[in-house]
Write an enzyme that holds these catalytic residues in place. Sequence first.
Site, PDB file in Angstrom:
ATOM      1  CG  ASP A  11      -2.808 -21.046   5.905  1.00 36.54           C
ATOM      2  OD1 ASP A  11      -2.390 -21.909   5.092  1.00 36.54           O
ATOM      3  OD2 ASP A  11      -2.051 -20.326   6.579  1.00 36.54           O
ATOM      4  CG  ASP A  16      -1.111 -19.559   9.588  1.00 36.95           C
ATOM      5  OD1 ASP A  16      -0.602 -20.670   9.403  1.00 36.95           O
ATOM      6  OD2 ASP A  16      -1.315 -18.727   8.671  1.00 36.95           O
ATOM      7  CG  ASN A  40      -1.100 -24.302   6.914  1.00 33.59           C
ATOM      8  OD1 ASN A  40      -0.190 -24.722   6.206  1.00 33.59           O
ATOM      9  ND2 ASN A  40      -0.985 -23.222   7.667  1.00 33.59           N
ATOM     10  CB  THR A 125       0.393 -15.777   7.582  1.00 33.66           C
ATOM     11  OG1 THR A 125      -0.879 -16.060   8.202  1.00 33.66           O
ATOM     12  CG2 THR A 125       0.970 -14.497   8.142  1.00 33.66           C
ATOM     13  CG  PHE A 166       1.943 -24.666   1.491  1.00 35.60           C
ATOM     14  CD1 PHE A 166       1.031 -23.931   2.233  1.00 35.60           C
ATOM     15  CD2 PHE A 166       1.538 -25.894   0.958  1.00 35.60           C
ATOM     16  CE1 PHE A 166      -0.263 -24.410   2.458  1.00 35.60           C
ATOM     17  CE2 PHE A 166       0.247 -26.374   1.168  1.00 35.60           C
ATOM     18  CZ  PHE A 166      -0.658 -25.631   1.916  1.00 35.60           C
ATOM     19  CG  ASN A 167       1.452 -19.444   2.489  1.00 32.19           C
ATOM     20  OD1 ASN A 167       0.724 -20.360   2.839  1.00 32.19           O
ATOM     21  ND2 ASN A 167       2.109 -18.674   3.349  1.00 32.19           N
ATOM     22  CG  HIS A 239       7.376 -20.693   7.654  1.00 32.00           C
ATOM     23  ND1 HIS A 239       8.523 -20.728   6.878  1.00 32.00           N
ATOM     24  CD2 HIS A 239       7.054 -21.990   7.904  1.00 32.00           C
ATOM     25  CE1 HIS A 239       8.872 -21.987   6.664  1.00 32.00           C
ATOM     26  NE2 HIS A 239       8.012 -22.767   7.267  1.00 32.00           N
ATOM     27  CG  ASP A 240       2.455 -18.039   8.785  1.00 31.13           C
ATOM     28  OD1 ASP A 240       1.609 -18.927   8.982  1.00 31.13           O
ATOM     29  OD2 ASP A 240       3.037 -17.881   7.691  1.00 31.13           O
TER      30      ASP A 240
HETATM   31  O1  RIB Z   1       5.544 -22.219   3.531  1.00 28.05           O
HETATM   32  C1  RIB Z   1       5.168 -21.835   4.822  1.00 28.05           C
HETATM   33  C2  RIB Z   1       3.779 -21.287   4.837  1.00 28.05           C
HETATM   34  O2  RIB Z   1       2.853 -22.285   4.450  1.00 28.05           O
HETATM   35  C3  RIB Z   1       3.317 -20.839   6.233  1.00 28.05           C
HETATM   36  O3  RIB Z   1       2.400 -19.786   6.097  1.00 28.05           O
HETATM   37  C4  RIB Z   1       2.612 -22.056   6.770  1.00 28.05           C
HETATM   38  O4  RIB Z   1       1.595 -21.724   7.720  1.00 28.05           O
HETATM   39  C5  RIB Z   1       1.969 -22.582   5.529  1.00 28.05           C
HETATM   40  O5  RIB Z   1       0.763 -21.864   5.343  1.00 28.05           O
HETATM   41 CA    CA Z   2       0.196 -19.943   7.109  1.00 29.40          CA
END
Ligand code: RIB
Ligand code: CA
Length: 310
Positions: A11, A16, A40, A125, A166-167, A239-240
């Site tokens: 996303d 990403d 996102n 991701t 979040f994801n 993160h990703d």
């Molecule tokens: O919490 C971090 C995740 O949420 C990452 O994948 C970032 O791109 C958002 O999608």
């Molecule tokens: Ca992401």
Amino acid sequence: MSARKIVLDCDPGHDDAIAIMLACASPEIELLGVTTVAGNVTLEHTTRNALRVLDLLGRADIPVAAGRDGPLIRKLSTAAVMHGESGLAGPLAFEPSRSQSHLTALQLIEEVLRQAGEPITLVATGPLTNIADVVRQLPEAHHLIAEIVIMGGAVELGNWTPAAEFNIWVDPDAAKIVFEAGIPLTMIGLEVTHQAWLSDAHADHLRGTGRAGQYVAELLDHFVKFHQDRFGWPGAPIHDAVTIAHLIDPTLVSTMAMNVQIETTSPLCIGRTVADRWSVTGLPPTAKVGLTIDRDRFVTLLLSAISHLA
Ligand code: RIB
Ligand code: CA
């Protein structure tokens, strides 16, 4: 060692986008397709962003297929506050050179699974909505999936609510389906990714190393400032990209098999990955969960890969 064949469901989103670049920069990875999901930002933006990043890398040969425009049950709630309405705040936007595939994300993943000739790794991701579709609608293709590697969840604290990452929080119902599918699953969560940050100094290191390095530096200009202002951190967690780095070099991240279940109803804790770190439930493991990362080697790998792209 032959390259690991993957499909990246994402996303984009700053991190990403960097994950896509790392995959394209690495001989250890063969990126067979990119699928997009709302998370996102809206699906329209995540799809255009995936096309843009692949354009930047000269990889318009890699198909991009759009998936779900929202969670299975919940209403979509984005992270546009962090990534900007476009999803890639920072660099000047440019029009993608092509449109996305006529296939849906599910159709592209099915096509890749059936044609690859070997098991495929699905890397996710973003929210797991598209991956839940694969689990539910392609039951006879599960054996064609080597493993699912996700960026998501946390053993301890969340980042979008005190309880949830979040994801997983965006689509907990999809996450529950994926964690209960019985397909080999690796969860790269916040314990690992919060150590995988880049700072202004890293952005300056990349500036002028080429188109990709310049673009990442401009992504970081926005992404680092957001995290410094919002959290007081020295940099922004990428993160990703850790999911891809983990496939490139499995010694970077240590993992532990444990039972992980997804909270899908509690108003306070919805989207929590309830990880049985100390095996108190006696329930069987459902995922390999990232616990530590060699931060220095991750940063070195990422900066070297990006700076060597055109
Ligand atoms: O919490 C971090 C995740 O949420 C990452 O994948 C970032 O791109 C958002 O999608
Ligand atoms: Ca992401």
